[in-house]
Scaffold this active site. Sequence first.
Site, mmCIF file in Angstrom:
data_model
loop_
_atom_site.group_PDB
_atom_site.id
_atom_site.type_symbol
_atom_site.label_atom_id
_atom_site.label_comp_id
_atom_site.label_asym_id
_atom_site.label_seq_id
_atom_site.Cartn_x
_atom_site.Cartn_y
_atom_site.Cartn_z
ATOM 1 N N LYS A 33 -9.777 -33.125 -23.173
ATOM 2 C CA LYS A 33 -10.277 -31.774 -23.434
ATOM 3 C C LYS A 33 -10.028 -30.866 -21.726
ATOM 4 O O LYS A 33 -11.066 -31.284 -20.957
ATOM 5 C CB LYS A 33 -11.404 -31.513 -24.057
ATOM 6 C CG LYS A 33 -11.626 -29.964 -24.400
ATOM 7 C CD LYS A 33 -12.869 -29.944 -25.095
ATOM 8 C CE LYS A 33 -13.211 -28.218 -25.226
ATOM 9 N NZ LYS A 33 -14.517 -28.050 -25.561
ATOM 10 N N ASP B 103 16.385 -27.471 -29.691
ATOM 11 C CA ASP B 103 16.665 -26.518 -30.819
ATOM 12 C C ASP B 103 17.342 -27.419 -31.922
ATOM 13 O O ASP B 103 18.358 -27.734 -32.062
ATOM 14 C CB ASP B 103 17.783 -25.285 -30.322
ATOM 15 C CG ASP B 103 17.995 -24.155 -31.266
ATOM 16 O OD1 ASP B 103 17.910 -24.368 -32.397
ATOM 17 O OD2 ASP B 103 18.343 -23.046 -30.887
ATOM 18 N N ASN C 294 3.680 -20.793 -33.125
ATOM 19 C CA ASN C 294 4.109 -19.487 -33.546
ATOM 20 C C ASN C 294 3.231 -18.879 -34.784
ATOM 21 O O ASN C 294 2.792 -19.839 -35.427
ATOM 22 C CB ASN C 294 5.437 -19.470 -33.918
ATOM 23 C CG ASN C 294 6.483 -19.484 -32.788
ATOM 24 O OD1 ASN C 294 6.028 -19.605 -31.588
ATOM 25 N ND2 ASN C 294 7.684 -19.829 -32.974
HETATM 26 N N1 CTP Z 1 15.056 -22.802 -34.568
HETATM 27 C C1 CTP Z 1 14.997 -24.285 -34.446
HETATM 28 N N2 CTP Z 1 14.625 -24.961 -33.318
HETATM 29 C C2 CTP Z 1 14.135 -24.389 -32.496
HETATM 30 C C3 CTP Z 1 14.222 -22.823 -32.179
HETATM 31 C C4 CTP Z 1 14.440 -22.254 -33.378
HETATM 32 O O1 CTP Z 1 15.684 -24.828 -35.388
HETATM 33 N N3 CTP Z 1 13.599 -25.144 -31.291
HETATM 34 C C5 CTP Z 1 15.766 -22.432 -35.464
HETATM 35 C C6 CTP Z 1 14.562 -21.519 -36.505
HETATM 36 O O2 CTP Z 1 14.026 -22.362 -37.675
HETATM 37 C C7 CTP Z 1 15.411 -20.223 -37.075
HETATM 38 C C8 CTP Z 1 16.515 -19.964 -35.633
HETATM 39 O O3 CTP Z 1 16.577 -21.186 -35.231
HETATM 40 O O4 CTP Z 1 16.340 -20.541 -37.983
HETATM 41 C C9 CTP Z 1 15.743 -19.087 -34.698
HETATM 42 O O5 CTP Z 1 16.624 -19.039 -33.552
HETATM 43 P P1 CTP Z 1 16.196 -18.513 -32.374
HETATM 44 O O6 CTP Z 1 17.235 -18.327 -31.443
HETATM 45 O O7 CTP Z 1 15.181 -19.691 -31.632
HETATM 46 O O8 CTP Z 1 15.149 -17.361 -32.538
HETATM 47 P P2 CTP Z 1 14.173 -16.800 -31.789
HETATM 48 O O9 CTP Z 1 13.343 -17.899 -31.319
HETATM 49 O O10 CTP Z 1 13.685 -15.660 -32.423
HETATM 50 O O11 CTP Z 1 14.966 -16.494 -30.408
HETATM 51 P P3 CTP Z 1 14.709 -15.389 -29.313
HETATM 52 O O12 CTP Z 1 13.360 -15.538 -28.956
HETATM 53 O O13 CTP Z 1 15.793 -15.303 -28.393
HETATM 54 O O14 CTP Z 1 15.027 -14.027 -30.316
#
Ligand code: CTP
Length: 408
Positions: A293, A310, A214
């Site tokens: 690769k 998550d 990201n």
């Molecule tokens: N986060 C995490 N582990 C992941 C994904 C996200 O700890 N695998 C945490 C991030 O650090 C942030 C929050 O969760 O604090 C973001 O939530 P998330 O639901 O993943 O947000 P988005 O990715 O923006 O979700 P969406 O794409 O559904 O909007």
Amino acid sequence: MILMSVLDKKHIIVAVTGSIAAYKSADLVRQLGTLGAEVRVVMTRGACEFITPMTFQALTGNPVHIDLLDSSAEASMGHIELARWADTILIAPASANTLARLAAGMADDLLTTLCLATSAPLAIAPAMNRLMWQNEATQSNVARLQRRGYNCLGPASGEQACGEVGAGRMLEPAELVDGLSRLLTAASAMKGIKLMVTAGPTYEDIDPVRYIGNRSSGKMGYAVAAAAAHLGADVTLVSGPVALAPPPGVQCKKVRSARDMQRCVLSHIADVDIFIAAAAVADFRPTTFSEQKIKKGESEQLLTLTANPDILRTVADQVDGPFTVGFAAETQAVEQYARSKLVDKKLDMICANRVGGTEGGFESDKNALDLYWQGGGEALPMGKKTLLAEQLLVAVMRRYQYKIKPSN
Ligand code: CTP
């Protein structure tokens, strides 16, 4: 009720260096003593050209420390002992020469050695001619010291001893006392709190040379870690790959992938009071990692992805887990999406970040945050991420204390 100064019984080292403003330090030492502080004075050889050690000895009732290798002084309180004794060290006045020596990390006299050997908060009160202050060398030395956690008090603008007018005057003793009080109050605001923060992106390797990840500079998470350390918290920063130096006083653990980050978080989460997930964790990783690769081959390639754990949800699901704060990057319906994540992930607070606008966001030094919790919220306006981090921690501490003692 007797109102006690935060300076009461505090061990303060006032370090005086070679500047005409050294005469003001006598009043500074006197004022600190009046507020109950125990003051010891360290002088450079240059300072002794401007004011005598006898003045400070009379004002503090303690011997003045000048030489690093003075056996009689070392016998009474050696430099390491002095460094440990201090609750804070204020260098006032801080000459251009001393700032340069400190920035270079030198240890060629008692003052510079002390500053290297202490873990106490450090403050500088610069005092010099306006052109010396403006000089790029001085400015970069001060910036370097601030990055290492030094607090800069002043300088003020006005008429200077050399007859010129501009920025470079040392702050008045009362202003320095005030600055030091604020510093010490802040330094204990999160004392005893164990805080963990995740920051930066995660890289999910496809093959030895490619990854998916990201967009994230890590600036927000690093600013939160730095501010929490500043406020006296015991901080662990779990960081994905970023180009930032770990903030001073923070335990930094470097990780690469989401699964590395989760392992690291879970192995250090015991006893953590507050968990702030500022990392932009990759939601997916390639299902298989190619040891070799991958060649360009056909004009189309299929990449199969598997969902990553998550991390924030795992921490928030823990029984008796920490106070959890998540981030949400949204481009639309900010409050609605953020609040649904708050509830879905069972968080204590969520910080919504409007991305895709012209100001703030990913690589920027600025940002604005909308904070939400069950039954409430607060908007933190556009500002530097460093300032925003402090404001966020103030809001987090308020909610955290409310959660522990709802009567507050
Ligand atoms: N986060 C995490 N582990 C992941 C994904 C996200 O700890 N695998 C945490 C991030 O650090 C942030 C929050 O969760 O604090 C973001 O939530 P998330 O639901 O993943 O947000 P988005 O990715 O923006 O979700 P969406 O794409 O559904 O909007």
